[in-house]
Design an enzyme around this catalytic site. Structure first.
Site, short mmCIF file in Angstrom:
data_model
loop_
_atom_site.label_atom_id
_atom_site.label_comp_id
_atom_site.label_asym_id
_atom_site.label_seq_id
_atom_site.Cartn_x
_atom_site.Cartn_y
_atom_site.Cartn_z
N LYS A 1 9.35 -1.32 14.72
CA LYS A 1 9.91 -0.89 13.43
C LYS A 1 10.93 0.21 13.65
O LYS A 1 12.01 0.21 13.06
CB LYS A 1 8.80 -0.32 12.55
CG LYS A 1 7.90 -1.30 11.89
CD LYS A 1 7.08 -0.55 10.84
CE LYS A 1 5.81 -1.26 10.48
NZ LYS A 1 4.94 -0.46 9.63
N GLU B 1 10.48 -4.69 4.68
CA GLU B 1 10.59 -6.08 4.21
C GLU B 1 10.28 -6.16 2.72
O GLU B 1 11.01 -6.78 1.94
CB GLU B 1 9.60 -6.98 4.97
CG GLU B 1 9.89 -7.19 6.43
CD GLU B 1 9.26 -6.13 7.32
OE1 GLU B 1 8.94 -5.03 6.83
OE2 GLU B 1 9.09 -6.40 8.53
N HIS C 1 -4.68 -34.64 16.89
CA HIS C 1 -3.58 -35.49 17.35
C HIS C 1 -2.49 -34.68 18.02
O HIS C 1 -1.38 -35.17 18.20
CB HIS C 1 -3.03 -36.29 16.17
CG HIS C 1 -4.06 -37.21 15.59
ND1 HIS C 1 -4.17 -38.53 15.95
CD2 HIS C 1 -5.09 -36.96 14.74
CE1 HIS C 1 -5.19 -39.08 15.32
NE2 HIS C 1 -5.77 -38.14 14.58
N GLY D 1 -4.97 -2.59 5.40
CA GLY D 1 -4.17 -3.70 4.90
C GLY D 1 -4.83 -5.05 5.11
O GLY D 1 -4.97 -5.86 4.18
N ARG D 2 -5.27 -5.31 6.35
CA ARG D 2 -5.82 -6.65 6.63
C ARG D 2 -7.25 -6.81 6.11
O ARG D 2 -7.86 -7.86 6.30
CB ARG D 2 -5.76 -6.93 8.14
CG ARG D 2 -6.43 -5.90 9.01
CD ARG D 2 -6.01 -6.05 10.46
NE ARG D 2 -6.51 -4.98 11.31
CZ ARG D 2 -5.94 -3.79 11.46
NH1 ARG D 2 -4.85 -3.50 10.79
NH2 ARG D 2 -6.45 -2.89 12.26
N GLU E 1 -4.75 -7.92 15.14
CA GLU E 1 -4.29 -6.57 14.80
C GLU E 1 -5.46 -5.59 14.91
O GLU E 1 -5.28 -4.41 15.14
CB GLU E 1 -3.69 -6.53 13.38
CG GLU E 1 -2.75 -5.34 13.18
CD GLU E 1 -1.91 -5.42 11.93
OE1 GLU E 1 -0.75 -4.99 11.96
OE2 GLU E 1 -2.41 -5.90 10.89
N LYS F 1 0.84 -1.20 0.00
CA LYS F 1 0.00 0.00 0.00
C LYS F 1 0.88 1.25 0.00
O LYS F 1 0.70 2.16 -0.79
CB LYS F 1 -0.88 -0.05 1.24
CG LYS F 1 -1.89 1.05 1.36
CD LYS F 1 -2.83 0.72 2.52
CE LYS F 1 -3.66 1.92 2.91
NZ LYS F 1 -4.58 1.62 4.01
C1 G6Q Z 1 -2.63 -4.31 8.07
C2 G6Q Z 1 -1.44 -3.59 8.41
C3 G6Q Z 1 -0.14 -4.21 7.93
C4 G6Q Z 1 0.22 -3.86 6.48
C5 G6Q Z 1 1.67 -4.25 6.25
C6 G6Q Z 1 2.12 -3.99 4.83
O1 G6Q Z 1 -3.75 -3.96 8.35
O2 G6Q Z 1 -1.58 -2.27 8.03
O3 G6Q Z 1 -0.12 -5.60 8.08
O4 G6Q Z 1 -0.64 -4.50 5.60
O5 G6Q Z 1 2.50 -3.57 7.14
O6 G6Q Z 1 2.00 -2.65 4.51
P1 G6Q Z 1 2.19 -2.15 3.05
O7 G6Q Z 1 1.11 -2.73 2.21
O8 G6Q Z 1 2.12 -0.64 3.10
O9 G6Q Z 1 3.54 -2.63 2.57
#
Ligand code: G6Q
Length: 543
Positions: free
Chosen positions: A507, A215, A387, A270-271, A356, A209
């Site tokens: 972070k 990462e 199991h 994001g989620r 989250e 986003k």
């Molecule tokens: C989700 C969070 C988080 C996000 C990641 C990736 O709700 O905001 O998990 O999706 O940190 O972020 P970017 O899409 O900006 O790389």
């Protein structure tokens, strides 16, 4: 109507506390014996999903009070506000409008006076066009070879949804293509995901986003080098990279043609984004028609959540039951147990969605809670879990409410496998609820000394979510069911389920430690003695 009183001072909360004292000693055996229709009565159906919640420690009175609690917490108004596009994510001053991603083309949903539905469809149509060209072989790599491998690079919300959806819908996917998901900054992730791939046949989707996430950008640059090493030509990037992002400037700086960027908006968390352009890898895998069916499934559950009365509203019921165990029984966790191998990543996906969203202690008005909020979600597909950790759920000292998810029809009929699978699901819910008494154990001839070990206390609650078949449409419904259950819980707890400030501190600290690991100037270490020592040990070992 939303009350301004503290949650724990609401009349319904007080009544639930008292009701809990009356009900906690009652066994599910008694509840079932006292009502022969309980199994049918404590059940609801929404958007084609059947929820049996009869094996929960609830009575009519519990449900009446929980629904009153939802009303006193203003759940109706909050649902309306969400679907109207109000900025309910107050700490980030944004709407939480994932429902607009699966609206029908003729709907109008406004954010800041602008109808966002046409924009959603503009991106969907572009995705569909790209996916058509890719799957047909019209879009080729730099050397003219057809793309056979798709690697999604993203993390968190830009990884877990696509990775889960690919596994869940593998049955519907293009079997002549390979799909991989790289998220971890650990170089092993990238290396293992690409070691057997031909760069000439590989497309990277950089899903971020913000397009600034450490990462993802580290992995994207490694992918760039990997590609350039193969072709030695910058022009190759445009054929082997596309982006999913809201940040056109950074995408273009990276070298990806913004014509091959698929956008989304700040009102998509994001989620909550697997049904936005973040789902590009999903659409490539299952095709545009199946992707649209998945969106229709999401939409059907949205409509159910928006319109069904609370007593028959699946996400509301599930959300309230979670509150019931979390806040009155003191349960710390919820186990999610899908009896379908394709859903093996579903618990991991739900961990982000639930924890989250609701793992918070500051309320919407900036006070700290004096009650428990989001429980820990965890799980594994059945029957594997039986199991291993089911032992604790059956006979341990902790109360673990469970969600069992099962399907009437399998996608892979193979002899009697499916009957065996479903028999196990049903047996587990039965064993958890009713257990086995000491008398029953002894009547079987178990010696007295062994009897306590073979007793099952029972009275361990579970939901059974029964569905027809794991199709793209069904997956959309299932995800939306949990999304709205999470929102219901967050509304009761008065927290912002759409922000994630809790991921920030680590972070920032990592940014400070990166140069410290790379330098050898001991004098500059200024952490606590544990962190300082560990940094020194790491440096020494690297030498
Ligand atoms: C989700 C969070 C988080 C996000 C990641 C990736 O709700 O905001 O998990 O999706 O940190 O972020 P970017 O899409 O900006 O790389």
């Amino acid at each position: 109507m939303l009350s301004t009183r503290k949650l724990t001072q609401l009349p319904s909360w007080k009544a639930l506390e008292e009701h809990y004292r009356n009900i906690r000693g009652i066994h599910l055996r008694e509840l079932f014996a006292g009502d022969l229709q309980r199994g049918e009565r404590f059940a609801a159906e929404g958007a084609g999903i059947y929820l049996d919640y009869s094996k929960n420690r609830v009575t009519n009175e519990t449900l009446r009070l929980l629904i009153r609690l939802a009303e006193e917490c203003g759940l109706c108004e909050r649902i309306d506000a969400m679907f109207r596009g109000e900025a309910i994510n107050i700490t980030e001053k944004r709407a939480a409008l994932h429902a607009a991603l699966r609206a029908t083309r003729d709907q109008s949903i406004f954010v800041d006076g602008q109808n966002v539905v046409p924009k959603v469809y503009e991106v969907l149509d572009r995705m569909e066009d790209f996916v058509g060209r890719l799957r047909s072989g019209e879009w080729t790599g730099h050397t003219g070879k057809r793309i056979r491998n798709v690697v999604n690079i993203g993390i968190g919300g830009s990884d877990l949804g696509p990775a889960m959806a690919y596994e869940a819908l593998k049955h519907f996917s293009a079997r002549d293509m390979i799909f991989r998901f790289v998220s971890n900054v650990d170089g092993t992730d990238f290396t293992e995901a690409t070691f057997d791939l031909d760069p000439a046949e590989t497309l990277f989707i950089v899903s971020s986003k913000t397009f600034t996430t450490l990462e993802t950008m580290t992995n994207a640059h490694t992918a760039r080098r990997w590609t350039l090493q193969a072709f030695g030509d910058d022009h190759a990037i445009a054929r082997h990279f596309v982006a999913v992002s809201t940040n056109a400037e950074e995408v273009s700086r990276f070298g990806i043609d913004t014509a091959n960027m698929f956008g989304f908006w700040d009102w998509v968390g994001g989620r909550y984004s697997m049904d936005s352009a973040i789902g590009l890898s999903t659409m490539i895998a299952i095709g545009a028609g199946n992707f649209r069916a998945m969106l229709a499934g999401f939409h059907a559950m949205d409509e159910h959540f928006r319109t069904a009365p609370f007593e028959r509203n699946l996400p509301v019921l599930m959300g309230l039951l979670t509150v019931w165990y979390n806040n009155f029984f003191g349960a710390q966790t919820v186990a999610v147990l899908p009896y379908d191998q394709y859903l093996k990543r579903f618990p991991a996906y739900l961990q982000q969605l639930t924890m989250e969203s609701n793992g918070k202690r500051a309320t919407l008005d900036g006070a700290y809670v004096d009650y428990e909020t989001g429980p820990i979600f965890w799980g594994e597909p059945g029957t594997n879990g039986q199991h291993s950790f089911y032992q604790l759920i059956h006979q341990g000292t902790k109360l673990v409410p469970c969600d069992f998810i099962g399907f009437c029809r399998t996608l892979n009929p193979a002899g009697k496998h499916h009957d065996l699978l479903m028999a196990n699901l049903l047996a587990q819910t039965e064993a958890l609820a009713f257990g086995k008494t000491e008398d029953e154990v002894k009547a079987e001839g178990t010696p007295g000394w062994l009897a306590p070990h073979r007793v099952f206390e029972g009275n361990r609650p579970s939901n059974t979510i029964l569905c027809e078949r794991l199709t793209p449409e069904l997956l959309g419904k299932l995800v939306a069911l949990y999304e709205h259950s999470v929102f219901t819980q967050g509304t009761i707890w008065r927290i912002d389920s759409f922000d994630q400030w809790g991921v920030e501190l680590g972070k920032v600290l990592a940014q400070r430690i990166i140069p410290e690991l790379q330098s050898s100037d001991d004098a500059r270490l200024n952490h606590d003695s544990s962190t300082n020592n560990l940094i020194r040990l790491y440096r020494r070992s690297r030498k």
